[in-house]
Design an enzyme around this catalytic site. Structure first.
Site, short mmCIF file in Angstrom:
data_model
loop_
_atom_site.label_atom_id
_atom_site.label_comp_id
_atom_site.label_asym_id
_atom_site.label_seq_id
_atom_site.Cartn_x
_atom_site.Cartn_y
_atom_site.Cartn_z
N GLY A 27 0.91 -1.09 0.01
CA GLY A 27 -0.07 -0.02 0.19
C GLY A 27 0.79 1.24 0.00
N SER A 28 0.22 2.49 -0.08
CA SER A 28 0.93 3.67 -0.11
C SER A 28 1.66 4.15 1.03
CB SER A 28 -0.21 4.84 -0.69
OG SER A 28 -1.26 4.87 0.37
N THR A 29 0.92 3.80 2.27
CA THR A 29 1.78 4.04 3.48
C THR A 29 3.16 3.28 3.60
OG1 THR A 29 -0.38 4.54 4.26
CG2 THR A 29 1.46 4.94 6.00
N GLY A 83 0.15 -0.90 6.43
CA GLY A 83 -0.98 0.09 6.51
C GLY A 83 -2.32 -0.78 6.90
N ALA A 84 -3.42 0.07 6.73
CA ALA A 84 -4.82 -0.62 7.17
C ALA A 84 -5.93 0.65 6.47
CB ALA A 84 -5.08 -0.74 8.64
N LYS A 95 -8.33 -4.50 6.05
CA LYS A 95 -7.40 -4.33 5.07
C LYS A 95 -7.72 -4.99 3.80
CE LYS A 95 -3.14 -5.30 6.19
NZ LYS A 95 -2.85 -4.33 5.30
N GLY A 96 -6.99 -4.59 2.74
CA GLY A 96 -7.25 -5.40 1.35
C GLY A 96 -7.58 -4.28 0.25
N ARG A 97 -7.69 -2.92 0.50
CA ARG A 97 -8.11 -1.96 -0.52
C ARG A 97 -7.00 -2.28 -1.83
NH1 ARG A 97 -5.53 1.13 -2.57
NH2 ARG A 97 -3.83 0.77 -0.88
N GLU A 104 -0.72 -10.77 3.13
CA GLU A 104 -0.59 -9.95 4.24
C GLU A 104 -0.97 -10.49 5.68
OE1 GLU A 104 -1.40 -5.27 2.55
OE2 GLU A 104 -3.09 -6.58 3.35
O1 LIG Z 1 -4.34 -4.54 -0.03
C1 LIG Z 1 -4.08 -3.73 0.83
C2 LIG Z 1 -3.63 -3.44 1.94
O2 LIG Z 1 -4.36 -4.21 2.88
C3 LIG Z 1 -3.15 -1.93 2.23
O3 LIG Z 1 -2.31 -2.16 3.26
C4 LIG Z 1 -4.23 -1.17 2.93
O4 LIG Z 1 -5.30 -1.18 1.96
C5 LIG Z 1 -3.66 0.24 3.20
O5 LIG Z 1 -3.08 0.95 2.14
P1 LIG Z 1 -2.75 2.41 2.26
O6 LIG Z 1 -1.75 2.56 2.87
O7 LIG Z 1 -2.38 2.62 0.86
O8 LIG Z 1 -4.15 3.33 2.44
#
Ligand SMILES: O=C[C@H](O)[C@H](O)[C@H](O)COP(=O)(O)O
Length: 226
Positions: A27-29, A83-84, A95-97, A104
């Site tokens: 993810g982005s974070t 991230g979450a 999680k899982g976007r 994970e």
């Molecule tokens: O499948 C993606 C993950 O669970 C990401 O860790 C979660 O969606 C958070 O991503 P972001 O830091 O980009 O908001």
């Protein structure tokens, strides 16, 4: 928002020590964390291995110079950082976007300490308030599972790809159903229930797994612990 993500990612570095095996989230974070981790490994000549949770984290680890190992090549995982999409007051997560939830969960469940990085917009009173729960399913079973999920007072939608025709295909070759619940009263119970449906590979409720949540706020980083 990007600044808050960078600040929590930097804070997560304080948990990193030499000789660790680190679960690398997606993810982005987390991608900021991977960048900072790569810099630190190089500058301090640390002996650290990362266990990726997705194609994304594997590619970023290669780019940032983090040596990687597959899960079956390591004896244990010291910490995992990820991230979450939502965090409730008991530190249960959605999680899982990014569709990486299965690997994970496999990696983070096994980490000595699982550290979650979010900005304050991800904090909710009850899981499912803002985000659907992603459920990874065997493709042939998607429609049957979507119908079965309605018994939980929920609506399931097949996640469609943006730069490909048809549905999103996960790193494991499966589909994702995004499940919007009327209400999730007991996250652990719902996590277990969803996984009992034949054809469900894994779901994005991470109940009782997170140890520490670092929350980025304009006033600084808040640390929540279970
Ligand atoms: O499948 C993606 C993950 O669970 C990401 O860790 C979660 O969606 C958070 O991503 P972001 O830091 O980009 O908001």
């Amino acid at each position: 928002m990007e600044e808050l993500k960078k600040t929590v990612a930097m804070e997560a570095l304080s948990f990193v020590e030499d000789d660790m095996v680190i679960g690398l989230g997606t993810g982005s974070t987390t991608s900021y964390f991977l960048k900072f981790l790569g810099d630190r490994i190089r500058e301090e000549e640390l002996e650290i291995y990362g266990v990726p949770t997705s194609h994304q984290s594997r590619l970023l680890a290669l780019e940032y110079g983090i040596p990687i190992r597959a899960l079956d090549e390591v004896d244990a995982i010291d910490i995992a950082v990820d991230g979450a999409d939502e965090v409730d007051p008991n530190l249960n997560l959605i999680k899982g976007r990014g569709a990486a939830l299965t690997m994970e969960k496999i990696v983070e469940y096994r980490a000595g300490t699982f550290i979650v990085l979010v900005d304050e917009s991800k904090l909710v009173n009850r899981l499912g308030e803002k985000m659907p729960v992603p459920v990874e399913v065997i493709p042939a079973a998607w429609r049957a599972i979507a119908e079965e999920i309605e018994v939980f007072n929920a609506r399931a939608e097949l996640r469609m790809a943006k730069k490909k025709d048809g549905p999103v295909i996960t790193d494991n070759g499966n589909f994702i159903l995004d499940v919007k619940f009327e209400r999730i009263d007991d996250p652990l119970d719902m996590e277990i229930e969803l996984n009992t449906i034949p054809g469900v590979v894994e779901n994005g409720i991470f109940a009782d797994i997170a140890d520490i949540v670092l929350v980025g706020t304009p006033q600084g980083v808040k640390k929540l612990e279970r």
